[in-house]
Design a protein around this motif. Structure first.
Motif, PDB file in Angstrom:
ATOM      1  N   GLY A  69      51.519  46.147  55.269  1.00  0.00           N
ATOM      2  CA  GLY A  69      50.132  46.412  55.728  1.00  0.00           C
ATOM      3  C   GLY A  69      49.102  45.217  55.345  1.00  0.00           C
ATOM      4  N   ALA A  70      48.004  45.109  55.893  1.00  0.00           N
ATOM      5  CA  ALA A  70      47.231  43.985  55.415  1.00  0.00           C
ATOM      6  C   ALA A  70      46.624  44.233  54.274  1.00  0.00           C
ATOM      7  N   ARG A  71      46.196  43.295  53.302  1.00  0.00           N
ATOM      8  CA  ARG A  71      45.714  43.502  51.906  1.00  0.00           C
ATOM      9  C   ARG A  71      44.607  42.504  51.778  1.00  0.00           C
ATOM     10  N   ASN A  72      43.974  42.709  50.618  1.00  0.00           N
ATOM     11  CA  ASN A  72      42.639  41.741  50.447  1.00  0.00           C
ATOM     12  C   ASN A  72      42.479  41.538  49.048  1.00  0.00           C
ATOM     13  N   TYR A  73      43.862  41.700  48.086  1.00  0.00           N
ATOM     14  CA  TYR A  73      43.651  41.338  46.524  1.00  0.00           C
ATOM     15  C   TYR A  73      44.237  40.133  46.374  1.00  0.00           C
ATOM     16  N   ALA A  74      44.157  39.670  45.199  1.00  0.00           N
ATOM     17  CA  ALA A  74      44.726  38.493  44.600  1.00  0.00           C
ATOM     18  C   ALA A  74      46.325  38.254  44.928  1.00  0.00           C
ATOM     19  N   GLY A  75      46.460  37.221  45.608  1.00  0.00           N
ATOM     20  CA  GLY A  75      47.814  36.978  45.936  1.00  0.00           C
ATOM     21  C   GLY A  75      48.399  36.851  47.419  1.00  0.00           C
ATOM     22  N   THR A  76      47.154  37.638  48.215  1.00  0.00           N
ATOM     23  CA  THR A  76      47.509  37.787  49.616  1.00  0.00           C
ATOM     24  C   THR A  76      46.948  36.497  50.473  1.00  0.00           C
ATOM     25  N   PRO A  77      47.375  36.366  51.394  1.00  0.00           N
ATOM     26  CA  PRO A  77      48.733  36.545  52.022  1.00  0.00           C
ATOM     27  C   PRO A  77      50.263  36.392  51.169  1.00  0.00           C
ATOM     28  N   PHE A  78      50.914  37.066  51.347  1.00  0.00           N
ATOM     29  CA  PHE A  78      52.057  37.348  50.410  1.00  0.00           C
ATOM     30  C   PHE A  78      53.361  37.698  51.266  1.00  0.00           C
ATOM     31  N   SER A  79      54.569  37.307  50.733  1.00  0.00           N
ATOM     32  CA  SER A  79      55.871  37.884  50.917  1.00  0.00           C
ATOM     33  C   SER A  79      56.448  38.560  49.759  1.00  0.00           C
ATOM     34  N   LYS A  80      57.077  39.758  50.055  1.00  0.00           N
ATOM     35  CA  LYS A  80      57.953  40.417  48.827  1.00  0.00           C
ATOM     36  C   LYS A  80      59.287  40.244  49.044  1.00  0.00           C
ATOM     37  N   ALA A  81      59.811  39.536  50.316  1.00  0.00           N
ATOM     38  CA  ALA A  81      61.029  39.410  50.341  1.00  0.00           C
ATOM     39  C   ALA A  81      62.059  40.703  50.416  1.00  0.00           C
ATOM     40  N   THR A  82      61.424  41.440  51.206  1.00  0.00           N
ATOM     41  CA  THR A  82      62.025  42.712  51.451  1.00  0.00           C
ATOM     42  C   THR A  82      62.197  43.197  52.725  1.00  0.00           C
ATOM     43  N   PRO A  83      63.201  44.056  53.151  1.00  0.00           N
ATOM     44  CA  PRO A  83      63.545  44.340  54.510  1.00  0.00           C
ATOM     45  C   PRO A  83      62.651  45.107  55.269  1.00  0.00           C
ATOM     46  N   ASN A  84      61.925  46.001  54.586  1.00  0.00           N
ATOM     47  CA  ASN A  84      60.961  46.775  55.227  1.00  0.00           C
ATOM     48  C   ASN A  84      59.535  46.478  55.352  1.00  0.00           C
ATOM     49  N   ASP A  85      59.002  45.611  54.315  1.00  0.00           N
ATOM     50  CA  ASP A  85      57.588  45.520  54.352  1.00  0.00           C
ATOM     51  C   ASP A  85      57.286  44.100  53.590  1.00  0.00           C
ATOM     52  N   ASP A  86      57.846  43.030  54.274  1.00  0.00           N
ATOM     53  CA  ASP A  86      58.112  41.687  53.636  1.00  0.00           C
ATOM     54  C   ASP A  86      56.846  41.040  53.840  1.00  0.00           C
ATOM     55  N   CYS A  87      56.105  40.403  54.761  1.00  0.00           N
ATOM     56  CA  CYS A  87      54.966  39.626  54.781  1.00  0.00           C
ATOM     57  C   CYS A  87      53.683  40.471  55.011  1.00  0.00           C
ATOM     58  N   ALA A  88      52.388  40.444  54.329  1.00  0.00           N
ATOM     59  CA  ALA A  88      51.358  40.715  54.557  1.00  0.00           C
ATOM     60  C   ALA A  88      50.252  39.960  54.953  1.00  0.00           C
ATOM     61  N   PRO A  89      49.628  40.317  56.042  1.00  0.00           N
ATOM     62  CA  PRO A  89      48.434  39.512  56.170  1.00  0.00           C
ATOM     63  C   PRO A  89      47.087  39.752  55.536  1.00  0.00           C
ATOM     64  N   TRP A  90      45.966  38.856  55.485  1.00  0.00           N
ATOM     65  CA  TRP A  90      44.730  39.357  55.012  1.00  0.00           C
ATOM     66  C   TRP A  90      44.184  40.566  55.758  1.00  0.00           C
ATOM     67  N   THR A  91      43.285  40.963  55.047  1.00  0.00           N
ATOM     68  CA  THR A  91      42.689  42.216  55.779  1.00  0.00           C
ATOM     69  C   THR A  91      41.393  41.881  56.415  1.00  0.00           C
ATOM     70  N   ALA A  92      41.411  41.913  57.825  1.00  0.00           N
ATOM     71  CA  ALA A  92      40.480  41.430  58.754  1.00  0.00           C
ATOM     72  C   ALA A  92      38.957  41.914  58.432  1.00  0.00           C
ATOM     73  N   GLY A  93      37.969  41.010  58.443  1.00  0.00           N
ATOM     74  CA  GLY A  93      36.716  41.463  58.070  1.00  0.00           C
ATOM     75  C   GLY A  93      36.373  41.063  56.460  1.00  0.00           C
ATOM     76  N   THR A  94      37.113  40.802  55.701  1.00  0.00           N
ATOM     77  CA  THR A  94      37.159  40.731  54.523  1.00  0.00           C
ATOM     78  C   THR A  94      36.710  39.173  54.165  1.00  0.00           C
ATOM     79  N   PRO A  95      35.843  38.637  53.678  1.00  0.00           N
ATOM     80  CA  PRO A  95      35.239  37.206  53.632  1.00  0.00           C
ATOM     81  C   PRO A  95      36.274  36.507  52.861  1.00  0.00           C
ATOM     82  N   ALA A  96      36.448  35.268  53.136  1.00  0.00           N
ATOM     83  CA  ALA A  96      37.311  34.306  52.564  1.00  0.00           C
ATOM     84  C   ALA A  96      36.891  33.961  51.302  1.00  0.00           C
ATOM     85  N   SER A  97      35.560  34.302  50.805  1.00  0.00           N
ATOM     86  CA  SER A  97      35.226  34.056  49.381  1.00  0.00           C
ATOM     87  C   SER A  97      35.909  35.133  48.520  1.00  0.00           C
ATOM     88  N   SER A  98      36.424  35.999  48.858  1.00  0.00           N
ATOM     89  CA  SER A  98      37.139  37.136  48.341  1.00  0.00           C
ATOM     90  C   SER A  98      38.459  36.679  47.735  1.00  0.00           C
TER      91      SER A  98
END
Length: 116
Positions: A69-98
């Motif tokens: 699922g999309a996230r907006n904390y430090a380290g996002t966007p990211f990959s966990k290299a897992t089979p079921n929830d690997d890559c996470a996008p940035w949460t839409a609507g959250t400012p780039a300054s975050s």
């Protein structure tokens, strides 16, 4: 690699995507790859869908196995290299300054960094 023009300085700049190591922060990833100006928060904040984050990871040489699922904390966007929830996008609507290019919330997340 994409080529753009910095409008305020009228000079060519390059922007490249890199996948960092687990727990690494984007400013270090960028510096390690010859981009001392750090990460491009605006470009990273554009990755708000699975398709966009998958395309950027592919440019960095990595293929997403699945999506988190999309996230907006430090380290996002990211990959966990897992089979079921690997890559996470940035949460839409959250400012780039975050986006925090000097932190990663989880040591087992590999950040996707736009370097300029």
């Amino acid at each position: 690699m994409a080529i753009g023009v910095k409008c305020d300085e009228r000079q060519e700049v390059e922007m490249t995507w890199f996948k960092g190591a687990n727990g690494q922060v984007c400013d270090s990833v960028c510096a390690d790859n010859g981009f001392p100006d750090g990460c491009d928060k605006e470009k990273m904040a554009e990755l708000t869908t699975n398709e966009k984050v998958a395309a950027a990871f592919k440019m960095a040489g990595y293929t997403c196995r699945s999506f988190h699922g999309a996230r907006n904390y430090a380290g996002t966007p990211f990959s966990k290299a897992t089979p079921n929830d690997d890559c996470a996008p940035w949460t839409a609507g959250t400012p780039a300054s975050s986006i925090n290019c000097n932190a990663n919330s989880y040591g087992h997340y590999a950040p996707l960094c736009a370097c300029k």
